[in-house]
Design a protein around this motif. Structure first.
Motif, PDB file in Angstrom:
ATOM      1  N   UNK A  21      10.348   7.075   6.307  1.00  0.00           N
ATOM      2  CA  UNK A  21      10.621   7.897   7.366  1.00  0.00           C
ATOM      3  C   UNK A  21      10.770   7.127   8.811  1.00  0.00           C
ATOM      4  N   UNK A  22      10.700   5.943   8.933  1.00  0.00           N
ATOM      5  CA  UNK A  22      11.152   5.090   9.829  1.00  0.00           C
ATOM      6  C   UNK A  22      12.128   4.129   9.411  1.00  0.00           C
ATOM      7  N   UNK A  23      12.757   3.413  10.372  1.00  0.00           N
ATOM      8  CA  UNK A  23      13.794   2.498   9.703  1.00  0.00           C
ATOM      9  C   UNK A  23      12.983   1.162   9.608  1.00  0.00           C
ATOM     10  N   UNK A  24      11.865   0.915  10.241  1.00  0.00           N
ATOM     11  CA  UNK A  24      11.337  -0.147  10.075  1.00  0.00           C
ATOM     12  C   UNK A  24      10.086  -0.135   9.225  1.00  0.00           C
ATOM     13  N   UNK A  25      10.004   0.906   8.531  1.00  0.00           N
ATOM     14  CA  UNK A  25       8.843   0.958   7.366  1.00  0.00           C
ATOM     15  C   UNK A  25       9.440   1.050   6.073  1.00  0.00           C
ATOM     16  N   UNK A  26       8.548   0.180   5.114  1.00  0.00           N
ATOM     17  CA  UNK A  26       9.033   0.372   3.727  1.00  0.00           C
ATOM     18  C   UNK A  26       9.144   1.737   3.185  1.00  0.00           C
ATOM     19  N   UNK A  27       9.706   2.082   2.170  1.00  0.00           N
ATOM     20  CA  UNK A  27       9.904   3.323   1.194  1.00  0.00           C
ATOM     21  C   UNK A  27       8.386   3.501   0.712  1.00  0.00           C
ATOM     22  N   UNK A  28       8.108   4.656   0.238  1.00  0.00           N
ATOM     23  CA  UNK A  28       6.922   4.873  -0.615  1.00  0.00           C
ATOM     24  C   UNK A  28       7.164   4.705  -1.975  1.00  0.00           C
ATOM     25  N   UNK A  29       6.679   3.959  -2.790  1.00  0.00           N
ATOM     26  CA  UNK A  29       7.239   3.495  -3.991  1.00  0.00           C
ATOM     27  C   UNK A  29       6.672   4.415  -4.952  1.00  0.00           C
ATOM     28  N   UNK A  30       5.620   5.306  -4.869  1.00  0.00           N
ATOM     29  CA  UNK A  30       5.041   6.185  -5.962  1.00  0.00           C
ATOM     30  C   UNK A  30       4.163   5.511  -7.066  1.00  0.00           C
ATOM     31  N   UNK A  31       3.398   4.505  -6.751  1.00  0.00           N
ATOM     32  CA  UNK A  31       2.717   3.598  -7.663  1.00  0.00           C
ATOM     33  C   UNK A  31       1.412   3.753  -7.893  1.00  0.00           C
ATOM     34  N   UNK A  32       0.895   5.231  -7.563  1.00  0.00           N
ATOM     35  CA  UNK A  32      -0.487   5.288  -7.600  1.00  0.00           C
ATOM     36  C   UNK A  32      -1.088   5.529  -9.102  1.00  0.00           C
ATOM     37  N   UNK A  33      -0.260   5.872 -10.040  1.00  0.00           N
ATOM     38  CA  UNK A  33      -0.707   5.758 -11.290  1.00  0.00           C
ATOM     39  C   UNK A  33      -1.111   4.517 -11.821  1.00  0.00           C
ATOM     40  N   UNK A  34       0.117   3.731 -11.653  1.00  0.00           N
ATOM     41  CA  UNK A  34      -0.226   2.245 -11.942  1.00  0.00           C
ATOM     42  C   UNK A  34      -1.292   1.578 -11.168  1.00  0.00           C
ATOM     43  N   UNK A  35      -1.553   1.892 -10.046  1.00  0.00           N
ATOM     44  CA  UNK A  35      -2.617   1.200  -9.435  1.00  0.00           C
ATOM     45  C   UNK A  35      -3.876   1.786 -10.103  1.00  0.00           C
ATOM     46  N   UNK A  36      -3.993   3.154 -10.218  1.00  0.00           N
ATOM     47  CA  UNK A  36      -5.413   3.728 -10.768  1.00  0.00           C
ATOM     48  C   UNK A  36      -5.464   3.209 -12.013  1.00  0.00           C
ATOM     49  N   UNK A  37      -4.380   3.091 -12.910  1.00  0.00           N
ATOM     50  CA  UNK A  37      -4.767   2.438 -14.308  1.00  0.00           C
ATOM     51  C   UNK A  37      -5.412   0.988 -14.337  1.00  0.00           C
ATOM     52  N   UNK A  96       0.773  -1.436  -0.035  1.00  0.00           N
ATOM     53  CA  UNK A  96       0.159  -0.056   0.023  1.00  0.00           C
ATOM     54  C   UNK A  96       0.585   1.400  -0.011  1.00  0.00           C
ATOM     55  N   UNK A  97       2.257   1.036   0.735  1.00  0.00           N
ATOM     56  CA  UNK A  97       2.857   2.457   0.540  1.00  0.00           C
ATOM     57  C   UNK A  97       3.319   2.762  -0.888  1.00  0.00           C
ATOM     58  N   UNK A  98       3.182   1.747  -1.708  1.00  0.00           N
ATOM     59  CA  UNK A  98       3.618   1.832  -3.011  1.00  0.00           C
ATOM     60  C   UNK A  98       2.440   2.350  -3.988  1.00  0.00           C
TER      61      UNK A  98
END
Length: 224
Positions: A63-79, A51-53
Motif C-alpha cells: 500500500x506504500x511505495x517504500x513497503x514490501x508486498x504482502x506475500x500470502x505465506x501464512x499457510x506455509x508459516x503455520x505448517x 512478516x508481511x509474507x
C-alpha cells in the motif's frame, strides 16, 4: 526458498517435576510486559524476516511505495509452526498440549485469527489490533467454515485505528467490528472489545489486559 524465522522460547521461571505447563505461541518479538506476566508458562515468540509474507493469508500489493508486498505465506508459516515446531516442543518440554494459546499484534493478530479456519491446536486465540482491514478477510470469515470450533477467541481493537491512512487501512475499526460480528454469528466463543486508542497507542495497558486474558483462558482450559 525457505524463509528465515527466529524462534525464541521463554521457559517458566520454576519447573516442578511432574507438572505440565501452558504454552503461548506469539507472532513477533515478545513484549516485556507479556514476558513478565507470563513468566510461569512457556512462550514461543517468532520473529520473521518477512512478516508481511508469513503473517498474511493471501498475496496483496503493497500500500506504500517504500513497503514490501504482502506475500500470502501464512499457510506455509503455520505448517512449520504447528506441524514442526510445536511437536518438537511438546516432545522436549513438559507442555500441556491441551493448554496452547496463539496470538499476535497487527498482522500477527490477523494471522492468529486466520488460523482458526486452518489449524486446531490452540485452545485460545488472541489478537491485538488485528489487521482485519486486509482485503477480502471479512468476506473470507463469512464464507469459510471454522475448523477450530472449540477455541476461545479474544479480539482487542481501537476506535482510532486507521486514522490518517488511506483505504483500506482507514477502515480498520469498521472492519474489526464486522469480523467480530461475523465470528460471533458463527458461534465462536468470542470476547471482543474496542478501546479509544490508535493502532500503536496504549500498548502497555493493552498487553497487561492481554496477559490477564491469556492466564484466564489457559487456567480455565486446564487439561490434566
Amino acid at each position: 526458498m525457505r524463509r528465515v524465522r527466529q524462534y525464541s522460547l521463554q521457559l517458566p521461571q520454576e519447573l516442578e517435576k511432574g507438572k505440565r505447563y501452558p504454552l503461548l505461541l506469539w507472532n513477533d518479538a515478545l513484549p516485556e510486559t507479556l514476558a513478565a506476566l507470563l513468566s510461569d508458562m512457556f512462550v514461543l515468540s517468532v520473529v520473521s524476516e518477512e512478516r508481511t509474507a508469513d503473517f498474511s493469508p493471501w498475496p496483496q500489493p503493497a500500500f506504500r511505495a517504500d513497503a514490501p508486498p504482502f506475500g500470502g505465506g501464512a499457510d506455509g508459516y503455520h505448517r512449520e509452526l504447528f506441524e514442526e515446531k510445536l511437536p518438537e516442543l511438546i516432545a522436549k518440554y513438559p507442555i500441556d498440549a491441551g493448554r496452547i494459546a496463539y496470538g499476535g499484534y497487527s498482522l500477527g493478530g490477523l494471522a492468529a485469527v486466520y488460523s482458526i479456519f486452518r489449524e486446531t491446536a490452540a485452545c485460545a486465540v488472541f489478537s491485538l489490533c488485528g489487521s482485519f482491514w486486509y482485503p477480502g478477510f471479512a468476506d473470507y470469515c463469512a464464507r469459510t467454515e471454522i475448523r477450530n470450533t472449540n477455541c476461545r477467541l479474544y479480539l482487542q481493537n481501537g476506535r482510532r485505528e486507521g486514522e490518517g491512512h488511506p483505504a483500506p487501512l482507514s477502515r480498520a475499526a469498521d472492519a474489526a467490528v464486522r469480523v467480530a460480528d461475523i465470528l460471533r454469528k458463527k458461534g465462536v466463543k468470542l470476547r471482543s472489545s474496542m478501546d479509544d486508542y490508535g493502532h500503536h497507542d496504549g500498548k502497555e495497558a493493552r498487553f497487561r489486559e492481554l496477559g490477564e486474558q491469556i492466564r484466564s483462558a489457559l487456567c480455565e482450559s486446564n487439561v490434566s
